[in-house]
Design an enzyme around this catalytic site. Structure first.
Site, PDB file in Angstrom:
ATOM      1  N   ARG A 325       0.828  -1.209   0.000  1.00  9.27           N
ATOM      2  CA  ARG A 325       0.000   0.000   0.000  1.00  9.27           C
ATOM      3  C   ARG A 325       0.860   1.256   0.000  1.00  9.27           C
ATOM      4  O   ARG A 325       0.539   2.233  -0.692  1.00  9.27           O
ATOM      5  CB  ARG A 325      -0.948  -0.033   1.203  1.00  9.27           C
ATOM      6  N   HIS A 469      -6.202  -0.674  -6.678  1.00  9.37           N
ATOM      7  CA  HIS A 469      -5.475  -1.864  -6.216  1.00  9.37           C
ATOM      8  C   HIS A 469      -4.847  -1.674  -4.845  1.00  9.37           C
ATOM      9  O   HIS A 469      -4.620  -0.571  -4.381  1.00  9.37           O
ATOM     10  CB  HIS A 469      -4.479  -2.353  -7.265  1.00  9.37           C
ATOM     11  N   GLU A 470      -4.652  -2.820  -4.180  1.00 15.12           N
ATOM     12  CA  GLU A 470      -4.241  -2.906  -2.776  1.00 15.12           C
ATOM     13  C   GLU A 470      -5.267  -2.274  -1.840  1.00 15.12           C
ATOM     14  O   GLU A 470      -4.922  -1.757  -0.782  1.00 15.12           O
ATOM     15  CB  GLU A 470      -2.849  -2.288  -2.550  1.00 15.12           C
ATOM     16  N   GLY A 471      -6.534  -2.326  -2.221  1.00 14.41           N
ATOM     17  CA  GLY A 471      -7.604  -1.843  -1.355  1.00 14.41           C
ATOM     18  C   GLY A 471      -8.171  -0.536  -1.852  1.00 14.41           C
ATOM     19  O   GLY A 471      -7.473   0.471  -1.930  1.00 14.41           O
TER      20      GLY A 471
END
Length: 618
Positions: A325, A469-471
């Site tokens: 992140r 992406h990554e949340g």
């Protein structure tokens, strides 16, 4: 572009964060500013020579699958080899395993050049994160066989979380892992399982850049009744290599049952293969499934080695996810910075229009460069405020990692709390506002910016992924307001406020920044008050209905604090760069920070306009 980026990095590293003082710590005792500069010089050179010239090429020549292999341009192979040979994959690792034992903040700064030059060629973010996870949670044998070859650039790594039917909702994953028969616990590489399932959105899931690809896969172990456990507590983590290896990590020549189903065709990041993978479908059957495996028919399953305890997979994977992140935040920052510097160059040379006022009405007067127009300066100043502010955030977080590793007990605990709190901001804020910077860069270019004759449209397309992406934003916001501001009775938020108040105290003693100091403290009183109001009813549905506006306000508050801290570091300097940073700080306080009032209003009121919207009314 490179000159402006290097100047910004040098100032933030050495004049603001004072990272050269890390050389006084035992871990970094063999380093100095000279060695840090040498690393940055190397990264800058490789990015300039091997990455930047091919950024458009990898965008137009997307990865393709010929039925056997994923084909990437030769430039991607050359860039990867140059990056791996530089040692940056293990820059922050111990000397004992071939690392350079650099501060993590220097590694992060070095990698910034690659993200700015060509984010979709990539610089090993997931490979390093994969290896770091194994160094934290794997056995010595797993580290030797799978982590060390990644640090050496021989293997690459992925993270396999999402599935076609379960994106961010990991509790719903259906990939199953069953013990590989009697004696499966005794394998030297860890308890051996057979996996069956499908994983989606896997970056670099198939390629020929390295000898092997190490997939870290989340899966569930069925109970005695054959059913998968419900929720996230039943998730375990497995190492599933593309090619099976011996105990020392040497590929045996036996392909594991991991098959590429297809490539996803994307808006941006086109140079990175994004894949759908099938585990255990039988395309590459692996002999030797134990009689207790419970798998038959179309293939015995892909071999995977469990990491740590069963059911502990999601906690372990967060080690990699949180690192990724911050990496996503840096990528977003650098794409914004690349667009800003490109539009700045364009504005300094493009002539169009005339000055306002009587003289400007004379058509005989020559046109002026567009940087002389106030509105163009507004757009450039906004980009500078967003991108350099985001760069300060990412490097600040990286510096906290070094404090976590080498500080005393109290400093390490403070760094841990701050990293927990700031990670959702480090990922989300640059991915929203540096994307806005890319939009402004297109606007500065006018119609030319919307064409492929200039790079800014690609920067925008590449950056659009980073909000997802990554949340996604929604997930980061729920993590922030639902967990992080509340954790340990609000101790992380108190730690952050202590640093904000310290900056405000220093700034309050300076005539130019006294007013900004007061404004910053008032803003944070509102941010904290809104969090208390959101949770006043104790109902998560009400509290989190406006989590994203809260996160936007929180992020703006963090960037305002960092800009004020950076501005204090320029006091007494009258060089153009210092003047520019002070102006960017003024811009952020006058144009951006006032936005938080509208965001916080709906949070404080626990407004249900969005939550109560009937589906049929759309």
């Amino acid at each position: 572009m490179a000159q402006g980026l290097r100047a910004a990095i040098d100032f933030l590293l050495y004049e603001w964060l004072r990272v050269q003082t890390l050389a006084t710590r035992a871990r970094y005792a063999e380093h100095s500013r000279e060695t840090f500069d040498a690393v940055l010089d190397t990264c800058e050179r490789i990015a300039r020579d091997k990455y930047a010239p091919f950024n458009r090429l990898v965008d137009t020549e997307e990865p393709r699958f010929d039925g056997e292999r994923v084909i990437l341009p030769a430039a991607t192979h050359e860039a990867w080899r140059a990056y791996a040979d530089s040692g940056m994959l293990c820059a922050a690792q111990d000397y004992a395993i071939g690392g350079m034992q650099l501060p993590y903040v220097v590694e992060a700064a070095g990698n910034a050049f690659f993200a700015a030059a060509s984010v979709s060629i990539g610089a090993g973010m997931l490979t390093v994160g994969n290896a770091n996870l194994l160094m934290a949670h794997g056995t010595a044998a797993q580290q030797r066989a799978f982590a060390l070859p990644q640090f050496a650039g021989r293997f690459a790594g992925t993270m396999c979380l999402s599935e076609p039917q379960a994106g961010s909702s990991l509790s719903d994953i259906a990939t199953r892992a069953v013990p590989d028969g009697p004696g499966h616990e005794d394998d030297p590489l860890g308890p051996r399982y057979r996996l069956r399932g499908h994983k989606m959105w896997i970056s670099a899931g198939e390629h020929e850049l390295t000898e092997n690809i190490v997939h870290l896969v989340l899966a569930k172990i069925p109970g005695a009744d054959g059913r998968l456990p419900a929720g996230v507590k039943g998730i375990s983590l497995f190492i599933v290599p593309k090619w099976l290896v011996d105990r020392d990590g040497r590929p045996t020549g036996q392909r594991n049952d991991v098959a590429l189903v297809g490539l996803n065709h994307k808006c941006g990041w086109r140079g990175t293969p994004n894949t759908l993978l099938n585990f255990g479908e039988g395309r590459f059957p692996v002999a030797g499934a134990g009689v207790g495996s419970g798998l038959d028919g179309q293939g015995a399953g892909a071999i995977g080695y469990r990491v740590g305890a069963a059911g502990d997979g999601l906690r372990q994977m967060f080690h990699m996810m949180n690192e990724a992140r911050i990496g996503v935040g840096m990528a977003a920052t650098m794409l914004g910075m690349a667009g800003y510097l490109a539009s700045l160059d364009y504005a300094r040379t493009r002539q169009q229009g005339r000055r306002l006022g009587p003289a400007g009405k004379d058509p005989a007067q020559p046109p002026v460069r567009i940087i002389e127009h106030a509105d163009v300066k507004r757009m450039l100043l906004a980009q500078k405020a967003y991108c350099e502010g985001a760069l300060a955030l990412e490097l600040y977080c990286a510096r906290l990692v070094d404090e976590l590793r080498t500080g005393d007990a109290e400093a390490a605990q403070q760094a841990h709390l701050l990293l927990e709190l700031l990670t959702p901001i480090a990922k989300s804020w640059p991915s929203e506002w540096c994307l806005e910077a890319n939009s402004l860069a297109i606007q500065v270019h006018g119609g030319y910016g919307y064409t492929r004759d200039f790079p800014v449209e690609q920067y925008w397309r590449d950056n659009r992924l980073n909000m997802i992406h990554e949340g996604t934003h929604g997930i980061q916001a729920q993590d922030l307001l639902g967990r992080k501001v509340l954790m340990q009775g609000g101790s992380a938020l108190r730690a952050l406020r202590a640093r904000i108040d310290a900056t405000a105290g220093r700034a309050g003693a300076l005539p130019e920044w006294a007013q900004a100091s007061a404004v910053l403290q008032q803003a944070w009183q509102r941010i904290e008050g809104a969090a208390h109001a959101a949770w006043a009813s104790g109902d998560p549905t009400e509290a989190l209905a406006n989590a994203v506006p809260y996160m936007q306000a929180f992020g703006h508050g963090v960037i305002a604090w960092l800009w004020l801290d950076v501005a204090c570091a320029t006091v007494g300097r009258e060089d153009p760069a210092s003047v520019g940073r002070r102006q960017a700080c003024h811009y952020f306080f006058r144009y951006e920070l006032p936005k938080i009032d509208a965001w916080l209003a709906v949070v404080q009121a626990r407004d249900r306009t969005c939550a109560d919207m009937p589906e049929e009314a759309f």
